[in-house]
Design a protein around this motif. Structure first.
Motif, PDB file in Angstrom:
ATOM      1  N   ALA A  51       0.837  -1.205   0.000  1.00 56.49           N
ATOM      2  CA  ALA A  51       0.000   0.000   0.000  1.00 56.49           C
ATOM      3  C   ALA A  51       0.872   1.255   0.000  1.00 56.49           C
ATOM      4  O   ALA A  51       0.586   2.230  -0.704  1.00 56.49           O
ATOM      5  CB  ALA A  51      -0.916  -0.007   1.215  1.00 56.49           C
ATOM      6  N   SER A  52       1.936   1.212   0.783  1.00 56.53           N
ATOM      7  CA  SER A  52       2.816   2.382   0.864  1.00 56.53           C
ATOM      8  C   SER A  52       3.524   2.616  -0.459  1.00 56.53           C
ATOM      9  O   SER A  52       3.616   3.754  -0.936  1.00 56.53           O
ATOM     10  CB  SER A  52       3.832   2.149   1.988  1.00 56.53           C
ATOM     11  OG  SER A  52       4.760   3.182   2.036  1.00 56.53           O
ATOM     12  N   HIS A  53       4.012   1.543  -1.080  1.00 58.05           N
ATOM     13  CA  HIS A  53       4.671   1.696  -2.376  1.00 58.05           C
ATOM     14  C   HIS A  53       3.668   2.148  -3.444  1.00 58.05           C
ATOM     15  O   HIS A  53       4.021   2.910  -4.340  1.00 58.05           O
ATOM     16  CB  HIS A  53       5.310   0.368  -2.803  1.00 58.05           C
ATOM     17  CG  HIS A  53       6.640   0.108  -2.141  1.00 58.05           C
ATOM     18  ND1 HIS A  53       7.287   1.047  -1.392  1.00 58.05           N
ATOM     19  CD2 HIS A  53       7.445  -0.980  -2.138  1.00 58.05           C
ATOM     20  CE1 HIS A  53       8.428   0.546  -0.947  1.00 58.05           C
ATOM     21  NE2 HIS A  53       8.546  -0.680  -1.381  1.00 58.05           N
ATOM     22  N   ALA A 108      -3.093   3.335  -8.980  1.00 55.69           N
ATOM     23  CA  ALA A 108      -2.430   2.863  -7.764  1.00 55.69           C
ATOM     24  C   ALA A 108      -3.369   2.957  -6.567  1.00 55.69           C
ATOM     25  O   ALA A 108      -3.427   2.042  -5.742  1.00 55.69           O
ATOM     26  CB  ALA A 108      -1.169   3.684  -7.508  1.00 55.69           C
ATOM     27  N   LEU A 109      -4.150   4.032  -6.497  1.00 57.90           N
ATOM     28  CA  LEU A 109      -5.048   4.157  -5.351  1.00 57.90           C
ATOM     29  C   LEU A 109      -6.191   3.152  -5.421  1.00 57.90           C
ATOM     30  O   LEU A 109      -6.731   2.750  -4.402  1.00 57.90           O
ATOM     31  CB  LEU A 109      -5.605   5.582  -5.257  1.00 57.90           C
ATOM     32  CG  LEU A 109      -4.597   6.660  -4.892  1.00 57.90           C
ATOM     33  CD1 LEU A 109      -5.312   7.926  -4.452  1.00 57.90           C
ATOM     34  CD2 LEU A 109      -3.662   6.213  -3.798  1.00 57.90           C
ATOM     35  N   ARG A 110      -6.532   2.711  -6.633  1.00 57.41           N
ATOM     36  CA  ARG A 110      -7.577   1.690  -6.775  1.00 57.41           C
ATOM     37  C   ARG A 110      -7.141   0.402  -6.086  1.00 57.41           C
ATOM     38  O   ARG A 110      -7.896  -0.165  -5.287  1.00 57.41           O
ATOM     39  CB  ARG A 110      -7.803   1.455  -8.271  1.00 57.41           C
ATOM     40  CG  ARG A 110      -8.858   0.443  -8.607  1.00 57.41           C
ATOM     41  CD  ARG A 110      -8.874   0.198 -10.100  1.00 57.41           C
ATOM     42  NE  ARG A 110      -7.581  -0.293 -10.568  1.00 57.41           N
ATOM     43  CZ  ARG A 110      -7.212  -0.337 -11.851  1.00 57.41           C
ATOM     44  NH1 ARG A 110      -8.022   0.099 -12.786  1.00 57.41           N
ATOM     45  NH2 ARG A 110      -6.035  -0.808 -12.195  1.00 57.41           N
ATOM     46  N   ASP A 117      -6.865   0.769  -2.287  1.00 57.51           N
ATOM     47  CA  ASP A 117      -8.145   0.706  -1.613  1.00 57.51           C
ATOM     48  C   ASP A 117      -8.537  -0.726  -1.272  1.00 57.51           C
ATOM     49  O   ASP A 117      -9.160  -0.972  -0.240  1.00 57.51           O
ATOM     50  CB  ASP A 117      -9.212   1.355  -2.501  1.00 57.51           C
ATOM     51  CG  ASP A 117      -9.977   2.399  -1.746  1.00 57.51           C
ATOM     52  OD1 ASP A 117      -9.310   3.179  -1.049  1.00 57.51           O
ATOM     53  OD2 ASP A 117     -11.207   2.422  -1.836  1.00 57.51           O
ATOM     54  N   LEU A 118      -8.165  -1.675  -2.143  1.00 55.65           N
ATOM     55  CA  LEU A 118      -8.456  -3.078  -1.839  1.00 55.65           C
ATOM     56  C   LEU A 118      -7.719  -3.507  -0.573  1.00 55.65           C
ATOM     57  O   LEU A 118      -8.249  -4.260   0.248  1.00 55.65           O
ATOM     58  CB  LEU A 118      -8.037  -3.958  -3.020  1.00 55.65           C
ATOM     59  CG  LEU A 118      -8.744  -3.677  -4.346  1.00 55.65           C
ATOM     60  CD1 LEU A 118      -8.164  -4.560  -5.441  1.00 55.65           C
ATOM     61  CD2 LEU A 118     -10.236  -3.922  -4.209  1.00 55.65           C
ATOM     62  N   ILE A 119      -6.469  -3.021  -0.434  1.00 61.44           N
ATOM     63  CA  ILE A 119      -5.704  -3.360   0.765  1.00 61.44           C
ATOM     64  C   ILE A 119      -6.348  -2.734   1.990  1.00 61.44           C
ATOM     65  O   ILE A 119      -6.483  -3.373   3.037  1.00 61.44           O
ATOM     66  CB  ILE A 119      -4.250  -2.896   0.606  1.00 61.44           C
ATOM     67  CG1 ILE A 119      -3.591  -3.623  -0.564  1.00 61.44           C
ATOM     68  CG2 ILE A 119      -3.464  -3.134   1.877  1.00 61.44           C
ATOM     69  CD1 ILE A 119      -2.195  -3.172  -0.854  1.00 61.44           C
ATOM     70  N   LEU A 120      -6.783  -1.481   1.848  1.00 62.36           N
ATOM     71  CA  LEU A 120      -7.417  -0.831   2.996  1.00 62.36           C
ATOM     72  C   LEU A 120      -8.713  -1.549   3.371  1.00 62.36           C
ATOM     73  O   LEU A 120      -9.060  -1.640   4.554  1.00 62.36           O
ATOM     74  CB  LEU A 120      -7.695   0.640   2.673  1.00 62.36           C
ATOM     75  CG  LEU A 120      -6.461   1.495   2.409  1.00 62.36           C
ATOM     76  CD1 LEU A 120      -6.866   2.942   2.174  1.00 62.36           C
ATOM     77  CD2 LEU A 120      -5.484   1.423   3.551  1.00 62.36           C
TER      78      LEU A 120
END
Lengths: 179, 427
Positions: B145-147, B167-169, B172-175
């Protein structure tokens, strides 16, 4: 906690301490500490630069990387302020802590920025928060607190909170706002 | 010549030049293209930040420019210093986890792990294997997520807006996964001293496997978008090179050091938290320019996917937190039947646990390098000192060496590839 790496054992630490005493000065190492798998050399403040130079270049098992430099306050013990140097050897995967203690009245430690340029920001941080003066530092200013700040907030006797926040409506009532 | 070019030629900038603007301007009669007449040594000092999106936070840079070439950079930090380390000294050990997570706000699991691990070292507390694996899963997801956030914002700085959405898509799955396991998307406080807060819920594994299956293809898509992009390549290739010896002197760790060719990764070199169980590679660069920094991080995303996969496949059965009731809260259902559990619960919540005097420095590999946590215990229930050796803080010293001599557009790329997080720098 089991952690990887080839950490110095207590015997190895004593050997390092003896080599430092032989090479630098008899009074350079004032003690050793080996707790929870972590080896620490206690060094007299005026000798810090010599000891770190020896550990970086002269020793048969050198530590070429300064991983961290941080301060702490041992209140109520004396001398109160501590400066920790976390040395790392990437080749041997080994860490060695070097610790020095100074008093609040004489908080002077020689700077090691010429040996390890990474110490620049970190020594400024220790000065900012604990008031330890690093003699020979090229840029001895505060780093995180405002330049006109008074006091060293990470000392244990520095009060927590209660500092008024500067807004436009109260700035003329706060002390030193005109400075 | 097209219509557009004709129109462009007809635009006169003469009226703008004659405005009495501050600073230097052309003397009448001096040709615009004559570099010598204007003087090569004219330096201009400008302020980049503190409020500027390309500085990735509240970072102020005093830049001295000669034309478009950066001659000197002076980082000025401290704008988001909130005294987290000082606040930790006023909290019980288990309450301070909430504070340290907010330092480097993109890698909160790493902050929490470094701190918990330091406290566990002081307590001599063993962490059950299942908890260690769950920690690895969450830390590696956090690394991805950070990368991803670095990739999105870094590419945005260079003008590739699509990367941010892509990348944010995936981030968001990780979040979503973090929300499943802990109830929070950011600053989850999932790690406790002695283990993790709760076991992963039903459905977590299936959702995680779905994510792991699609992530390598997504990384392929990112690379397909960037690796052929002429602007991206020109901005990153052969810019911001710092020799390896200089990086080591400056204490730089993490992807920046590995991009310069040094295979130093604490997960491999000094394994912690069962990392020795997993099979993964350390990506290294060859040139040490911004492009290598990008390639190294992309390869790390792939390796992290592999680690999560292995940890999920080999997830051991057993408790997810230590059974030591003096450190960890008893299970909720015991409170109704066991007087002892009630007392332990009460003591932990009101007073916390006491930690024997001593000091510990624990270093782990965060997405940005060596994250070290120093905890000094004085025997009470509150730490006497919590210090984070934040990799962003130390790595920021390399910015001067990365940026000097480059043009300012490349300097923005250097800053993006450095990936500083100001919450971690200022703490």
């Amino acid at each position: 906690m089991p952690r990887g790496g080839n950490y110095l054992d207590a015997t190895g630490l004593e050997l390092v301490a003896q080599r430092v005493r032989d090479a630098v000065a008899e009074d350079a190492v004032v003690g050793t500490g080996h707790e929870r798998g972590q080896a620490t050399l206690d060094v007299a403040p005026p000798r810090v630069h010599d000891v770190l130079r020896y550990l970086r270049d002269g020793d048969e098992e050198p530590y070429g990387f300064l991983a961290s430099l941080h301060g702490c306050d041992y209140l109520p013990a004396e001398p109160r302020l501590g400066v920790h140097y976390q040395l790392l050897s990437m080749e041997r995967r080994d860490r060695l802590g070097v610790r020095t203690r100074v008093t609040v009245d004489e908080p002077h430690v020689p700077s090691v920025t010429d040996l390890f340029p990474t110490a620049n920001f970190q020594e400024r941080e220790v000065y900012d928060f604990f008031g330890v003066v690093f003699d020979g530092h090229p840029d001895p200013r505060r780093i995180l607190m405002p330049e006109d700040y008074v006091g060293h907030p990470q000392r244990r006797d520095f009060p927590m909170g209660g500092e008024p926040v500067l807004f436009t409506f109260n700035e003329h009532k706060l002390p030193r706002w005109y400075e | 010549m097209s219509d557009y070019r004709e129109r462009e030629k007809s635009i006169s900038i003469g009226t703008i030049e004659e405005e009495p603007v501050s600073g230097t301007r052309l003397e009448p009669g001096v040709a615009d293209d004559g570099g010598e007449e204007r003087g090569e040594a004219e330096l201009l000092t400008i302020n980049l930040g503190p409020h500027h999106p390309a500085t990735h936070g509240v970072l102020r840079l005093l830049c001295t420019l000669e034309g478009e070439t950066v001659r000197n950079i002076e980082p000025i930090i401290g704008y988001v210093h909130t005294g987290i380390e000082k606040s930790c000294e006023d909290q019980e050990y288990w309450k301070a986890i909430t504070f340290v997570e907010r330092m480097d706000y993109l890698s909160y699991y790493f902050n929490a792990y470094a701190y918990c691990s330091a406290v566990e070292t002081l307590l001599d507390e063993e962490v059950p294997p299942r908890a260690q694996y769950l920690r690895v899963i969450h830390m590696e997801l956090n690394r991805i997520a950070s990368h991803l956030f670095w990739l999105g914002t870094g590419a945005l700085d260079i003008g590739a807006i699509t990367m941010l959405w892509w990348a944010l898509r995936e981030r968001d799955l990780i979040l979503d996964l973090f929300e499943m396991s802990s109830g929070q998307r950011f600053h989850t406080r999932y790690f406790q001293v002695g283990g993790v807060m709760e076991d992963i819920p039903p459905g977590f594994e299936a959702k995680l496997r779905e994510f792991l299956a699609q992530m390598p293809a997504r990384v392929d898509q990112y690379e397909a978008l960037l690796d052929q992009n002429e602007i991206w390549l020109q901005r990153t290739q052969n810019t911001g090179i710092v020799p390896l010896e200089k990086l080591l002197e400056l204490g730089v760790t993490g992807p920046l050091l590995r991009a310069a060719g040094k295979p130093w990764d604490l997960r491999k070199a000094m394994p912690y938290c069962s990392y020795e169980d997993f099979d993964f590679k350390i990506p290294v660069g060859t040139v040490g320019d911004n492009y290598d920094r990008y390639r190294v991080r992309m390869a790390e995303i792939r390796e992290s996917v592999g680690i999560v996969q292995q940890a999920l496949d080999g997830l051991p059965e057993g408790p997810y937190i230590t059974g030591n009731r003096k450190v960890a809260l008893p299970p909720r259902h015991e409170l109704a039947t066991s007087m002892e559990a009630l007392i332990h619960h009460f003591k932990l919540v009101t007073e916390g646990f006491r930690v024997p005097p001593g000091e510990a420095y624990v270093a782990i590999e965060s997405p940005r390098g060596e994250l070290g946590c120093f905890v000094l215990a004085d025997g009470s229930a509150k730490p006497a000192r919590v210090h984070m050796r934040d990799p962003s803080f130390v790595n920021l010293q390399a910015l001067k060496h990365m940026g000097e001599g480059t043009v300012i557009a490349d300097f923005i790329a250097c800053l993006a590839m450095l990936d500083p997080i100001l919450g971690g720098i200022d703490r």
